[in-house]
Design an enzyme around this catalytic site. Structure first.
Site, PDB file in Angstrom:
ATOM      1  N   ALA A 128      31.043 -18.590  22.597  1.00 22.15           N
ATOM      2  CA  ALA A 128      31.821 -17.272  21.933  1.00 22.15           C
ATOM      3  C   ALA A 128      30.255 -16.419  21.473  1.00 22.15           C
ATOM      4  O   ALA A 128      29.489 -17.175  21.486  1.00 22.15           O
ATOM      5  CB  ALA A 128      32.966 -17.840  20.978  1.00 22.15           C
ATOM      6  N   LEU A 129      31.119 -15.133  21.313  1.00 23.79           N
ATOM      7  CA  LEU A 129      30.416 -14.313  20.214  1.00 23.79           C
ATOM      8  C   LEU A 129      30.912 -13.693  18.969  1.00 23.79           C
ATOM      9  O   LEU A 129      32.501 -13.612  18.747  1.00 23.79           O
ATOM     10  CB  LEU A 129      29.371 -12.950  21.159  1.00 23.79           C
ATOM     11  CG  LEU A 129      28.978 -13.483  22.932  1.00 23.79           C
ATOM     12  CD1 LEU A 129      28.871 -11.935  23.593  1.00 23.79           C
ATOM     13  CD2 LEU A 129      27.390 -13.727  22.394  1.00 23.79           C
ATOM     14  N   SER A 181      30.981  -8.851  21.032  1.00 15.07           N
ATOM     15  CA  SER A 181      31.833  -8.907  22.003  1.00 15.07           C
ATOM     16  C   SER A 181      32.533  -7.869  23.141  1.00 15.07           C
ATOM     17  O   SER A 181      33.349  -6.694  21.949  1.00 15.07           O
ATOM     18  CB  SER A 181      33.147 -10.182  22.312  1.00 15.07           C
ATOM     19  OG  SER A 181      34.019 -10.195  23.377  1.00 15.07           O
ATOM     20  N   HIS A 239      35.496  -8.048  24.516  1.00 14.39           N
ATOM     21  CA  HIS A 239      37.075  -8.325  24.104  1.00 14.39           C
ATOM     22  C   HIS A 239      37.638  -7.466  22.845  1.00 14.39           C
ATOM     23  O   HIS A 239      38.343  -7.158  21.969  1.00 14.39           O
ATOM     24  CB  HIS A 239      36.548  -9.833  24.291  1.00 14.39           C
ATOM     25  CG  HIS A 239      37.125 -10.523  25.142  1.00 14.39           C
ATOM     26  ND1 HIS A 239      38.359 -10.241  26.168  1.00 14.39           N
ATOM     27  CD2 HIS A 239      36.253 -11.707  25.417  1.00 14.39           C
ATOM     28  CE1 HIS A 239      37.511 -11.253  27.179  1.00 14.39           C
ATOM     29  NE2 HIS A 239      36.686 -12.079  26.812  1.00 14.39           N
ATOM     30  N   ASP A 277      40.016 -12.293  30.692  1.00 18.35           N
ATOM     31  CA  ASP A 277      39.321 -13.028  31.490  1.00 18.35           C
ATOM     32  C   ASP A 277      39.888 -12.803  32.155  1.00 18.35           C
ATOM     33  O   ASP A 277      41.582 -13.037  31.455  1.00 18.35           O
ATOM     34  CB  ASP A 277      38.953 -14.209  30.162  1.00 18.35           C
ATOM     35  CG  ASP A 277      37.795 -13.975  30.139  1.00 18.35           C
ATOM     36  OD1 ASP A 277      37.175 -13.523  29.429  1.00 18.35           O
ATOM     37  OD2 ASP A 277      37.446 -14.453  28.595  1.00 18.35           O
ATOM     38  N   GLU A 329      29.957 -16.151  34.087  1.00 16.30           N
ATOM     39  CA  GLU A 329      31.842 -16.393  33.916  1.00 16.30           C
ATOM     40  C   GLU A 329      31.978 -15.616  34.917  1.00 16.30           C
ATOM     41  O   GLU A 329      32.421 -14.321  35.197  1.00 16.30           O
ATOM     42  CB  GLU A 329      31.550 -15.782  32.518  1.00 16.30           C
ATOM     43  CG  GLU A 329      31.330 -16.046  31.297  1.00 16.30           C
ATOM     44  CD  GLU A 329      31.528 -15.477  30.191  1.00 16.30           C
ATOM     45  OE1 GLU A 329      32.805 -14.577  29.811  1.00 16.30           O
ATOM     46  OE2 GLU A 329      31.313 -16.219  28.479  1.00 16.30           O
ATOM     47  N   HIS A 334      35.027 -13.141  33.471  1.00 16.26           N
ATOM     48  CA  HIS A 334      35.227 -11.853  33.011  1.00 16.26           C
ATOM     49  C   HIS A 334      35.139 -10.679  33.108  1.00 16.26           C
ATOM     50  O   HIS A 334      33.442 -10.958  34.091  1.00 16.26           O
ATOM     51  CB  HIS A 334      34.042 -12.389  31.711  1.00 16.26           C
ATOM     52  CG  HIS A 334      33.604 -11.009  31.196  1.00 16.26           C
ATOM     53  ND1 HIS A 334      34.589 -11.665  29.540  1.00 16.26           N
ATOM     54  CD2 HIS A 334      33.461  -9.733  30.639  1.00 16.26           C
ATOM     55  CE1 HIS A 334      33.993 -10.123  28.739  1.00 16.26           C
ATOM     56  NE2 HIS A 334      33.349  -9.284  29.379  1.00 16.26           N
TER      57      HIS A 334
END
Length: 303
Positions: A150-151, A156, A158, A165, A208, A211
């Site tokens: 994770a960031l 991120s 997101h 995702d 990923e 993503h």
């Protein structure tokens, strides 16, 4: 001598008489050119929008770069974020991991169009496992999962509302038909696979296949053609300053402008256009081949 004196006098009088005529003709020509220039300039001015660009616009739009160097600013977050579980019109044809999946409404509409196309190709086991996350949720995830998975909050995609995702209900995306379809076709609908397998040195993120990021057309088509990540694409635009791209017989013009204290951009008023910041130092203006244009926030407006 008297004769020569008389001739000289006649010559001088002739010059004095003719010179005003020449000057008058020249002045008339200058006036005609001036009036013509005024008409042409007025015509050009009437067909061009002068857009004042502020520094704030550097941090708004669909082409914002978010990574370990450039974080999400509060003004960058999409304002149309919705809970997908309460908007069934955008969730037909795919599942949701839970009832707390949030996404930009514009993005949900684009994703729905893409899923409809995938279904026609016989690929239909899609689900959304994560969408928009606020800073608090991202921070909790980072503390739980650690930096390997994770960031930190603000770093991120997101946190923007432009990424999601996507999973398969049958198997891992790396092996699933859904993952392969996304990788080959997402660009047609304005999406890109943000973290490809062969670009980890550039993105700083491991592969990923789940993503995806929305950048919109024609940008996704150019990135697909040139095998660019978002980092590479924005660098390319900055270097080229302006490019033209023909997609399905229609020409798009894309230009990069550095944003200073006072930046004015001229855009044809008869065309549709969109402006996005890059989250670094400038904006990208995309001019579309039709007779409508968009506002600075990307909303389409009729003339």
């Amino acid at each position: 001598m008297k004769k020569w004196g008389f001739l000289l006098l006649c010559f001088c009088l002739t010059i004095l008489f003719i010179e005003p005529i020449f000057e008058s003709k020249e002045e008339r020509q200058n006036e005609e050119h001036y009036e013509k220039d005024k008409v042409e300039n007025r015509s050009i001015s009437e067909n061009v929008n002068k857009i004042e660009i502020t520094e704030e616009q550097t941090y708004q739009g669909n082409l914002l770069l978010v990574n370990s160097e450039y974080l999400v600013r509060p003004k960058s977050i999409k304002s149309d974020v919705i809970n997908l579980s309460t908007h069934h019109e955008w969730t037909k044809g795919y599942g949701l991991l839970d009832n707390n999946i949030y996404l930009s409404e514009e993005l949900a509409r684009r994703f729905s169009e893409m899923i409809t196309a995938a279904k026609k190709d016989g690929v239909h086991n899609f689900s959304i496992t994560s969408g928009f996350r606020d800073f608090g949720e991202q921070s909790a995830l980072y503390q739980e999962m650690g930096s390997a998975y994770a960031l930190p909050a603000g770093y991120s995609e997101h946190n923007l509302g432009l990424s999601l995702d996507v999973g398969s209900t049958q198997m891992k995306m790396a092996d699933a038909p859904e993952g392969k379809w996304i990788e080959e076709n997402a660009w047609k609908y304005g999406f890109v696979l943000r973290y490809p397998k062969d670009k980890t040195a550039i993105t700083g993120i491991q592969y990923e296949p789940w993503h995806i990021r929305y950048v919109g057309l024609p940008h996704s088509a150019i990135m697909e053609e040139k095998n660019f990540t978002l980092e590479e694409y924005l660098d390319f635009l900055k270097e080229q300053k302006s490019i033209s791209q023909t997609i399905q017989g229609e020409e798009y013009k894309i230009s990069y402008y550095p944003v200073t204290k006072d930046t004015t951009i001229h855009v044809a008023s008869t065309l549709r256009w969109e402006i996005s910041g890059n989250n670094i130092d400038g904006v990208i203006v995309t001019v579309y081949p039709n007779s409508t244009h968009t506002s600075l926030t990307g909303r389409r407006m009729s003339q």
